[in-house]
Design a protein around this motif. Sequence first.
Motif, PDB file in Angstrom:
ATOM      1  N   ARG A  84       0.800  -1.291  -0.015  1.00 41.72           N
ATOM      2  CA  ARG A  84       0.089   0.155  -0.112  1.00 41.72           C
ATOM      3  C   ARG A  84       0.987   1.118  -0.026  1.00 41.72           C
ATOM      4  O   ARG A  84       0.505   2.054  -0.641  1.00 41.72           O
ATOM      5  N   HIS A 116       5.249  -7.174  -6.684  1.00 40.07           N
ATOM      6  CA  HIS A 116       4.472  -6.302  -6.693  1.00 40.07           C
ATOM      7  C   HIS A 116       4.663  -5.458  -8.044  1.00 40.07           C
ATOM      8  O   HIS A 116       3.581  -5.254  -8.812  1.00 40.07           O
ATOM      9  N   SER A 124      -1.183 -10.521  -5.887  1.00 38.22           N
ATOM     10  CA  SER A 124      -2.359  -9.817  -6.078  1.00 38.22           C
ATOM     11  C   SER A 124      -3.443 -10.457  -5.589  1.00 38.22           C
ATOM     12  O   SER A 124      -4.295  -9.872  -4.849  1.00 38.22           O
ATOM     13  N   SER A 127      -3.223 -10.246  -1.717  1.00 37.09           N
ATOM     14  CA  SER A 127      -3.659  -8.884  -1.291  1.00 37.09           C
ATOM     15  C   SER A 127      -5.183  -8.618  -1.392  1.00 37.09           C
ATOM     16  O   SER A 127      -5.773  -7.952  -0.483  1.00 37.09           O
TER      17      SER A 127
END
Length: 240
Positions: A84, A116, A124, A127
């Motif tokens: 993030r 990432h 992905s 997450s």
Amino acid sequence: MYYGYGLGYGYYFDPTYILIIIAAVLALLAQLRVQFTFSKYSKVASSRGLTGAMVAEQILRSEGIYDVGVAHVSGSLTDHYDPRTKMVNLSDSVYNMSSIAAVAVAAHECGHAIQHNRGYVPLSLRSAIVPFANIGSKASWIFIILGVLLSWNQTLITVGILMFSLAVLFQIVTLPVEFNASARALRILKSNGMLVDRENSKARSVLTAAALTYVASAASAILQLLRLIILFGGNNRDDR
């Protein structure tokens, strides 16, 4: 039905406790191994003298990643990559340290940053699962307990088990993410010459020990799910 002694009350022995014991032993052994291995190689200085922070910076730049920073966080083994904020966060025992363990851990966290940056699918997926797994792990027991209290309502119990399954799925998806990050780290450390040949195997030992904690966590989660299915997954209440 099994009966005990003591005050003369009967008790039922739940054989599924064995699953909980196995899960606890696996988690303990994995944690002890990672602590022992990290402590051992934290005392062995790398020949190049690069600190964890320096290694992280060099790896990111060598991979053409310029939008990820490197920061210091307090604690021990609290290292992590935050997608993030795009920050590689290194702990006290890694950031300013030039041990083999520090170099290996820093490279591993950069492995996540590379994942990432490259759009690695399992990362992905993990997450995306995180918020559902957090909710599922906390709310699952509420549904299961309500289901039991409300005359063994199988619908509520099943919802609870399915919600807990999301937490299990998160643990399973984590495995390829962690193993891949370690593989990337070891490959980069070797190709960039950040460790000499005899040190690469020691770095591998550190990352293998760390990976086993994720294996143990996944196994423990699966065993807990199996226990829930055995205890509550049937259509009929087991009167005791």
